[in-house]
Design an enzyme around this catalytic site. Structure first.
Site, short mmCIF file in Angstrom:
data_model
loop_
_atom_site.label_atom_id
_atom_site.label_comp_id
_atom_site.label_asym_id
_atom_site.label_seq_id
_atom_site.Cartn_x
_atom_site.Cartn_y
_atom_site.Cartn_z
N ASP A 19 56.30 78.09 18.12
CA ASP A 19 55.89 77.31 16.95
C ASP A 19 54.47 76.77 17.12
OD1 ASP A 19 56.21 76.20 14.46
OD2 ASP A 19 57.30 74.45 15.17
N ASN A 21 51.52 78.23 15.41
CA ASN A 21 50.41 79.14 15.13
C ASN A 21 49.58 78.68 13.93
OD1 ASN A 21 51.18 80.86 17.21
ND2 ASN A 21 52.41 82.16 15.87
N ARG A 23 49.34 75.66 12.50
CA ARG A 23 48.62 74.41 12.74
C ARG A 23 47.43 74.61 13.68
NH1 ARG A 23 53.24 71.04 14.95
NH2 ARG A 23 54.35 73.03 14.90
N HIS A 36 48.34 83.29 14.00
CA HIS A 36 49.37 84.24 14.40
C HIS A 36 48.79 85.29 15.35
CE1 HIS A 36 52.35 82.50 11.82
NE2 HIS A 36 51.64 82.71 10.73
N SER A 64 61.94 84.16 11.22
CA SER A 64 63.30 83.77 10.85
C SER A 64 63.68 84.34 9.49
CB SER A 64 63.43 82.25 10.84
OG SER A 64 62.85 81.71 9.67
N SER A 65 64.96 84.32 9.20
CA SER A 65 65.42 84.77 7.88
C SER A 65 64.87 83.87 6.79
CB SER A 65 66.95 84.80 7.85
OG SER A 65 67.50 83.57 8.29
N GLU A 66 64.57 82.61 7.14
CA GLU A 66 64.00 81.68 6.16
C GLU A 66 62.50 81.89 5.96
OE1 GLU A 66 65.85 80.68 8.78
OE2 GLU A 66 67.72 80.04 7.79
N TRP A 68 60.92 84.41 5.11
CA TRP A 68 60.58 85.24 3.94
C TRP A 68 60.16 84.37 2.76
CZ3 TRP A 68 59.76 90.19 4.61
CH2 TRP A 68 60.44 90.88 5.61
N LEU A 130 62.70 93.94 32.60
CA LEU A 130 62.79 92.78 31.72
C LEU A 130 63.41 93.21 30.41
CD1 LEU A 130 62.08 89.79 30.96
CD2 LEU A 130 59.89 90.66 30.09
N SER A 195 66.34 75.03 14.86
CA SER A 195 65.96 75.78 13.66
C SER A 195 66.72 77.09 13.48
CB SER A 195 64.45 76.04 13.67
OG SER A 195 63.74 74.82 13.58
#
Length: 250
Positions: A19, A21, A23, A36, A64-66, A68, A130, A195
């Protein structure tokens, strides 16, 4: 006091909400897309860190799905960045022994991205150094709902007794079912919430928050999180005495 890193416990599985990017860019009076792009550099640094520390799995919340619902221009920029990263980075990740997978509803992405996701997964499928999972168009509630639908289909087909459904049955159908749950969760950017990220999988994960914006994350910040993790006692609902006696679940 910093834990002795030669003997300090290292998380098997690290999960991160990247979280800050937007700002980061706004503070520099730049478009959010610049933030980003800067965040992509932090992703590479984090992968290097995990490889160096012997962390077996890394899950990153990329989209996230939100998300969009964000401004269309920002969504387009994120998709372009995602596409470029798949073209540019997957070969190097494969060379370094990283397995790449994607979790979430990829049906919402353009076909060009879906094809590159599938190609990246196929190319790196057998790598073991990894396990890198990218959560894209992902939501924790969505994940649990998809597991419920899969179990419902099995029950409707007569392959599963509904009364036999327990936590283990659900766990087999959520994302990353073949990996251990995250041991350590990191969220950058100063917010104190998860979130809708890996809601099922984070049940007993240690949580660590920092005000550092994601593009500014470096090995020092990540090591600070690991040092804090090493000082914690993980009890999984048991007592300290039971933990000392070796009673912590695997």
């Amino acid at each position: 006091m910093t834990a002795d890193r030669s003997s300090a416990p290292v998380p098997r599985h690290l999960a991160i909400i990247m979280d800050g990017n937007g700002r980061w860019a706004q503070r520099r009076r730049r478009p959010r897309a610049v933030g980003h792009r800067a965040g992509a550099r932090a992703v590479n640094l984090t992968i290097d860190f995990c490889l160096d520390r012997g962390i077996a799995a890394l899950t990153l919340f990329a989209f996230s799905s939100e998300n969009w619902g964000r401004p269309e221009e920002e969504v387009r920029a994120l998709i372009k960045l995602f596409l470029n990263a798949l073209d540019r980075e997957v070969g190097e990740l494969h060379r370094r022994g990283v397995r790449v997978r994607f979790i979430g509803d990829r049906a919402r992405f353009p076909e060009a991205i879906r094809a590159r996701m599938a190609a990246a997964e196929a190319l790196t499928r057998d790598n073991t150094r990894l396990q890198l999972a990218i959560a894209a168009s992902y939501g924790g509630r969505q994940d649990i709902a998809m597991a419920a639908r899969a179990l419902a289909r099995e029950a409707a087909a007569g392959r599963l007794d509904p009364e036999s459904i327990d936590e283990a049955a659900v766990a087999r159908h959520v994302a990353l079912a073949d990996l251990p749950p995250p041991d350590l969760f990191i969220r950058t950017g100063g917010d104190f919430r998860i979130s809708n990220f890996l809601l099922w999988q984070l049940a007993y994960t240690e949580l660590w928050f920092t005000d550092t914006l994601w593009p500014d994350v470096d090995a020092g910040v990540l090591q600070e999180a690991l040092d804090d993790y090493a000082r914690r006692e993980r009890r999984f609902g048991l007592t300290s005495a039971q933990v000392a006696a070796g009673g912590v679940p695997a």
